[in-house]
Design a protein around this motif. Structure first.
Motif, PDB file in Angstrom:
ATOM      1  N   ASN A 398     -14.894  -2.919 -71.989  1.00 52.06           N
ATOM      2  CA  ASN A 398     -15.264  -1.836 -71.071  1.00 52.06           C
ATOM      3  C   ASN A 398     -16.627  -2.037 -70.424  1.00 52.06           C
ATOM      4  OD1 ASN A 398     -12.897  -0.406 -71.481  1.00 52.06           O
ATOM      5  ND2 ASN A 398     -13.744   0.856 -73.140  1.00 52.06           N
ATOM      6  N   LEU A 399     -17.577  -2.620 -71.169  1.00 52.79           N
ATOM      7  CA  LEU A 399     -18.962  -2.673 -70.693  1.00 52.79           C
ATOM      8  C   LEU A 399     -19.448  -4.084 -70.370  1.00 52.79           C
ATOM      9  CD1 LEU A 399     -21.196  -0.531 -70.191  1.00 52.79           C
ATOM     10  CD2 LEU A 399     -22.053  -1.011 -72.493  1.00 52.79           C
ATOM     11  N   GLY A 400     -18.642  -5.075 -70.736  1.00 59.65           N
ATOM     12  CA  GLY A 400     -19.088  -6.456 -70.585  1.00 59.65           C
ATOM     13  C   GLY A 400     -19.456  -6.836 -69.166  1.00 59.65           C
ATOM     14  N   SER A 401     -18.645  -6.443 -68.191  1.00 62.14           N
ATOM     15  CA  SER A 401     -18.924  -6.830 -66.806  1.00 62.14           C
ATOM     16  C   SER A 401     -20.215  -6.209 -66.293  1.00 62.14           C
ATOM     17  CB  SER A 401     -17.749  -6.432 -65.901  1.00 62.14           C
ATOM     18  OG  SER A 401     -17.571  -5.019 -65.899  1.00 62.14           O
ATOM     19  N   VAL A 402     -20.538  -5.017 -66.795  1.00 61.79           N
ATOM     20  CA  VAL A 402     -21.793  -4.351 -66.406  1.00 61.79           C
ATOM     21  C   VAL A 402     -22.978  -5.195 -66.862  1.00 61.79           C
ATOM     22  CG1 VAL A 402     -23.254  -2.336 -66.808  1.00 61.79           C
ATOM     23  CG2 VAL A 402     -20.805  -2.032 -66.402  1.00 61.79           C
ATOM     24  N   VAL A 403     -22.935  -5.653 -68.107  1.00 64.64           N
ATOM     25  CA  VAL A 403     -24.034  -6.464 -68.644  1.00 64.64           C
ATOM     26  C   VAL A 403     -24.102  -7.804 -67.918  1.00 64.64           C
ATOM     27  CG1 VAL A 403     -24.961  -7.569 -70.707  1.00 64.64           C
ATOM     28  CG2 VAL A 403     -23.883  -5.322 -70.882  1.00 64.64           C
ATOM     29  N   THR A 405     -23.250  -8.484 -64.842  1.00 67.44           N
ATOM     30  CA  THR A 405     -23.780  -8.258 -63.496  1.00 67.44           C
ATOM     31  C   THR A 405     -25.290  -8.066 -63.524  1.00 67.44           C
ATOM     32  OG1 THR A 405     -21.699  -7.264 -62.763  1.00 67.44           O
ATOM     33  CG2 THR A 405     -23.678  -6.754 -61.463  1.00 67.44           C
ATOM     34  N   MET A 406     -25.771  -7.261 -64.470  1.00 63.74           N
ATOM     35  CA  MET A 406     -27.205  -6.990 -64.556  1.00 63.74           C
ATOM     36  C   MET A 406     -27.972  -8.236 -64.968  1.00 63.74           C
ATOM     37  SD  MET A 406     -27.077  -3.174 -66.279  1.00 63.74           S
ATOM     38  CE  MET A 406     -28.849  -2.893 -66.184  1.00 63.74           C
ATOM     39  N   ALA A 407     -27.445  -9.002 -65.924  1.00 63.98           N
ATOM     40  CA  ALA A 407     -28.126 -10.221 -66.380  1.00 63.98           C
ATOM     41  C   ALA A 407     -28.203 -11.246 -65.255  1.00 63.98           C
ATOM     42  CB  ALA A 407     -27.401 -10.800 -67.589  1.00 63.98           C
ATOM     43  N   ALA A 408     -27.113 -11.372 -64.502  1.00 64.99           N
ATOM     44  CA  ALA A 408     -27.100 -12.326 -63.391  1.00 64.99           C
ATOM     45  C   ALA A 408     -28.124 -11.928 -62.333  1.00 64.99           C
ATOM     46  CB  ALA A 408     -25.699 -12.394 -62.784  1.00 64.99           C
ATOM     47  N   ALA A 409     -28.242 -10.620 -62.084  1.00 70.09           N
ATOM     48  CA  ALA A 409     -29.186 -10.145 -61.070  1.00 70.09           C
ATOM     49  C   ALA A 409     -30.632 -10.426 -61.473  1.00 70.09           C
ATOM     50  CB  ALA A 409     -28.989  -8.649 -60.834  1.00 70.09           C
ATOM     51  N   GLU A 410     -30.904 -10.492 -62.774  1.00 68.05           N
ATOM     52  CA  GLU A 410     -32.254 -10.801 -63.249  1.00 68.05           C
ATOM     53  C   GLU A 410     -32.463 -12.305 -63.427  1.00 68.05           C
ATOM     54  OE1 GLU A 410     -33.689  -6.735 -65.528  1.00 68.05           O
ATOM     55  OE2 GLU A 410     -33.127  -8.468 -66.757  1.00 68.05           O
ATOM     56  N   GLY A 411     -31.424 -13.069 -63.181  1.00 66.85           N
ATOM     57  CA  GLY A 411     -31.547 -14.515 -63.318  1.00 66.85           C
ATOM     58  C   GLY A 411     -31.563 -14.991 -64.751  1.00 66.85           C
ATOM     59  N   LEU A 412     -31.020 -14.206 -65.670  1.00 61.92           N
ATOM     60  CA  LEU A 412     -31.009 -14.575 -67.095  1.00 61.92           C
ATOM     61  C   LEU A 412     -29.586 -14.970 -67.482  1.00 61.92           C
ATOM     62  CD1 LEU A 412     -33.380 -11.760 -68.436  1.00 61.92           C
ATOM     63  CD2 LEU A 412     -33.938 -14.152 -67.945  1.00 61.92           C
ATOM     64  N   ASP A 413     -29.254 -16.220 -67.159  1.00 63.79           N
ATOM     65  CA  ASP A 413     -27.879 -16.677 -67.325  1.00 63.79           C
ATOM     66  C   ASP A 413     -27.422 -16.744 -68.776  1.00 63.79           C
ATOM     67  OD1 ASP A 413     -27.664 -16.840 -64.622  1.00 63.79           O
ATOM     68  OD2 ASP A 413     -28.008 -19.008 -64.496  1.00 63.79           O
ATOM     69  N   ALA A 414     -28.363 -17.035 -69.683  1.00 63.86           N
ATOM     70  CA  ALA A 414     -27.971 -17.089 -71.102  1.00 63.86           C
ATOM     71  C   ALA A 414     -27.569 -15.706 -71.604  1.00 63.86           C
ATOM     72  CB  ALA A 414     -29.108 -17.655 -71.945  1.00 63.86           C
ATOM     73  N   HIS A 415     -28.258 -14.678 -71.104  1.00 63.64           N
ATOM     74  CA  HIS A 415     -27.866 -13.309 -71.460  1.00 63.64           C
ATOM     75  C   HIS A 415     -26.431 -13.039 -70.999  1.00 63.64           C
ATOM     76  CE1 HIS A 415     -32.082 -12.622 -72.298  1.00 63.64           C
ATOM     77  NE2 HIS A 415     -31.848 -11.360 -72.625  1.00 63.64           N
ATOM     78  N   LYS A 416     -26.152 -13.428 -69.750  1.00 63.77           N
ATOM     79  CA  LYS A 416     -24.807 -13.224 -69.206  1.00 63.77           C
ATOM     80  C   LYS A 416     -23.782 -13.987 -70.032  1.00 63.77           C
ATOM     81  CE  LYS A 416     -21.921 -14.177 -65.181  1.00 63.77           C
ATOM     82  NZ  LYS A 416     -21.824 -14.810 -63.856  1.00 63.77           N
ATOM     83  N   ASN A 417     -24.122 -15.223 -70.381  1.00 57.19           N
ATOM     84  CA  ASN A 417     -23.166 -16.081 -71.084  1.00 57.19           C
ATOM     85  C   ASN A 417     -22.816 -15.552 -72.479  1.00 57.19           C
ATOM     86  OD1 ASN A 417     -21.589 -18.554 -71.029  1.00 57.19           O
ATOM     87  ND2 ASN A 417     -22.942 -19.255 -72.690  1.00 57.19           N
ATOM     88  N   ALA A 418     -23.787 -14.874 -73.122  1.00 61.12           N
ATOM     89  CA  ALA A 418     -23.518 -14.309 -74.453  1.00 61.12           C
ATOM     90  C   ALA A 418     -22.388 -13.291 -74.402  1.00 61.12           C
ATOM     91  CB  ALA A 418     -24.787 -13.666 -75.016  1.00 61.12           C
ATOM     92  N   VAL A 419     -22.227 -12.658 -73.254  1.00 58.67           N
ATOM     93  CA  VAL A 419     -21.119 -11.721 -73.061  1.00 58.67           C
ATOM     94  C   VAL A 419     -19.870 -12.471 -72.602  1.00 58.67           C
ATOM     95  CG1 VAL A 419     -20.334  -9.700 -71.759  1.00 58.67           C
ATOM     96  CG2 VAL A 419     -22.724  -9.862 -72.497  1.00 58.67           C
ATOM     97  N   THR A 420     -20.069 -13.385 -71.661  1.00 64.13           N
ATOM     98  CA  THR A 420     -18.938 -14.094 -71.055  1.00 64.13           C
ATOM     99  C   THR A 420     -18.102 -14.850 -72.091  1.00 64.13           C
ATOM    100  OG1 THR A 420     -20.179 -14.353 -68.995  1.00 64.13           O
ATOM    101  CG2 THR A 420     -18.272 -15.795 -69.316  1.00 64.13           C
ATOM    102  N   VAL A 421     -18.769 -15.535 -73.043  1.00 63.68           N
ATOM    103  CA  VAL A 421     -18.015 -16.312 -74.038  1.00 63.68           C
ATOM    104  C   VAL A 421     -17.141 -15.401 -74.894  1.00 63.68           C
ATOM    105  CG1 VAL A 421     -19.632 -18.244 -74.095  1.00 63.68           C
ATOM    106  CG2 VAL A 421     -19.975 -16.315 -75.656  1.00 63.68           C
ATOM    107  N   ARG A 422     -17.601 -14.212 -75.140  1.00 60.70           N
ATOM    108  CA  ARG A 422     -16.818 -13.274 -75.944  1.00 60.70           C
ATOM    109  C   ARG A 422     -15.634 -12.726 -75.144  1.00 60.70           C
ATOM    110  NH1 ARG A 422     -21.965 -13.151 -78.033  1.00 60.70           N
ATOM    111  NH2 ARG A 422     -22.147 -12.717 -80.281  1.00 60.70           N
ATOM    112  N   LEU A 423     -15.908 -12.397 -73.888  1.00 60.88           N
ATOM    113  CA  LEU A 423     -14.814 -11.911 -73.044  1.00 60.88           C
ATOM    114  C   LEU A 423     -13.740 -12.985 -72.870  1.00 60.88           C
ATOM    115  CD1 LEU A 423     -16.819  -9.983 -70.271  1.00 60.88           C
ATOM    116  CD2 LEU A 423     -15.314  -8.976 -72.008  1.00 60.88           C
ATOM    117  N   ASN A 424     -14.171 -14.236 -72.709  1.00 60.71           N
ATOM    118  CA  ASN A 424     -13.212 -15.332 -72.560  1.00 60.71           C
ATOM    119  C   ASN A 424     -12.369 -15.496 -73.819  1.00 60.71           C
ATOM    120  OD1 ASN A 424     -14.085 -15.893 -69.978  1.00 60.71           O
ATOM    121  ND2 ASN A 424     -15.471 -17.566 -70.604  1.00 60.71           N
TER     122      ASN A 424
END
Length: 432
Positions: A398-403, A405-424
């Protein structure tokens, strides 16, 4: 007391300034004390105590035998009074406990907060001209209720190397057994840095003279927490035509006798009332054993005549007193308008002394205008609030895409990836 009649509002900021304390000169002295305690530990603490207090100590800690002897020196009347005060303080502070509340912020995302006691705390209790066993109640009871595993009590001995019996009785009542015979900046140093026999604490509580105050401020720069910034004690009394000049004078003197650098203030709509308070001050002052101390405090103090209760409230909120007494007819209404004060006393029969000793509220309060931003000591002072969260499969979906999007906007790709690997991983398991 100085008297100020209907001052222009533009002058109020200068009026509410406390007497200037030039403390920079004592910082080098305190630093020397810190260095000696750090380098020599117990031996350094004993050397400083001998040099500054004139007491040669064999043992830094109060023994069980000394406690037993002290108990015989405390009158049954005082024991009963301390027990009643302790009961009231415990009742009030017990109600400050917070239940853990788990909140589901979005489906599958659970958050909560839990109070966890500070493992080891240090309590400083003055024991010189006024042995403040009442402060031990105010600090020891919430420390015990919070569940602090270790409590170190430091208090200065007298010339015979003894701790005041009332302090030892109170410590015994609370079950505090680690009592160090040390005062001043050296006690703060011992608690902050530790010695061979005194463990370093994580937070230091308690009032003291200017050396203790500055020492506490200095250790905050070294990673040790303190209860709050503190300075000389103070009270402000708002009084209208329903107030009793005798009561008001008594309340002013109850704070003035704390120390020569204390400050007391009375606000009124009537100059005649202020004059009556001054008459009472002279009358009562002459009967006080600590009248010389109170006289010096009164020289730092003043009365202000203002046009109405609204102005008095506005002035009080700007001053931000440690103690505020509302000796006015509509004290409940005025009390609702108080935004800056350590503790408020409502009506003609609520002396500040009750808060100092036995009503149940805590008397360790912000001074010197810090009540604009700080609270007094409470159960919360002895705990940390730790937040927890649990994200379920549903929650990360429910909330993964929100995190992301926000991490990508701040340029913190590792933050985004910590969510992405779980969603995948969840997507793959669902596809299977």
């Amino acid at each position: 007391m100085r008297k100020v009649i209907n001052p222009d509002i533009a002058t109020w900021p200068d009026l509410v300034k406390r007497p200037v304390q030039k403390l920079e000169a004592i910082e080098p002295v305190i630093q020397q004390i810190f260095d000696q305690v750090r380098e020599k530990g117990d031996a350094g603490l004993k050397e400083i105590t001998a040099r500054l207090d004139g007491v040669v100590l064999e043992n830094l800690f109060v023994s069980e035998a000394e406690i037993e002897i002290a108990l015989d020196k405390v009158s049954p009347e005082l024991m009963a009074a301390v027990k009643q005060a302790a009961q009231n303080i415990e009742v009030f502070h017990t109600q400050q406990r917070e239940a853990v509340k788990k909140v589901e912020t979005i489906a599958g995302v659970f958050c909560w907060r839990k109070s966890v006691a500070i493992d080891r705390v240090g309590l400083y209790i003055p024991g010189g001209s006024a042995p403040l066993f009442s402060t031990l109640l105010m600090l020891g009871i919430p420390a015990k209720l919070a569940g602090c595993k270790e409590i170190i009590l430091c208090t200065p001995p007298n010339k015979q190397g003894e701790v005041h019996p009332a302090i030892l009785y109170t410590a015994s009542l609370l079950g505090i057994t680690k009592i160090v015979k040390a005062g001043g900046a050296q006690a703060v140093a011992a608690m902050a840095f530790g010695t061979e026999s005194i463990p370093a604490v994580y937070k230091i509580f308690g009032p003291g003279n200017q050396y203790v105050t500055v020492a506490k401020q200095m250790v905050t720069k070294l990673g040790v927490a303190i209860d709050m910034p503190a300075g000389p004690s103070e009270v402000l009394v708002m009084a209208d035509e329903t107030a009793n000049p005798e009561f008001v004078a008594a309340d002013l003197l109850s704070q003035a006798e704390h120390g020569p650098d204390s400050q007391v203030i009375v606000l009124s709509e009537s100059e005649a009332f202020v004059n009556n308070v001054e008459v009472e001050l002279e009358k009562q002052l002459s009967l006080l054993p600590r009248q010389e101390i109170a006289k010096k405090a009164l020289s730092n103090s003043f009365a202000v005549v203002l046009k109405d209760a609204g102005q008095m409230l506005e002035f009080s909120n700007l001053y931000a007193p440690e103690h505020l007494i509302l000796a006015v007819k509509n004290f409940e209404e005025i009390g609702e308008g108080v935004t800056n004060a350590g503790s408020v006393f409502l009506g003609n029969y609520s002396p500040e002394s009750f808060g100092d000793y036995a009503s149940g509220t805590n008397h360790t309060l912000p001074t010197n205008g810090y009540a604009r931003a700080y609270s007094g000591v409470s159960l919360d002072s002895f705990v940390k609030k730790i937040t927890y969260q649990q994200i379920t499969n549903q929650g990360i979906t429910n909330l993964g895409s929100v995190v992301e999007t926000m991490a990508a906007a701040e340029g913190l790709d590792a933050h985004k990836n910590a969510v992405t690997v779980r969603l995948n991983q969840l997507k793959q398991s669902t596809d299977v």
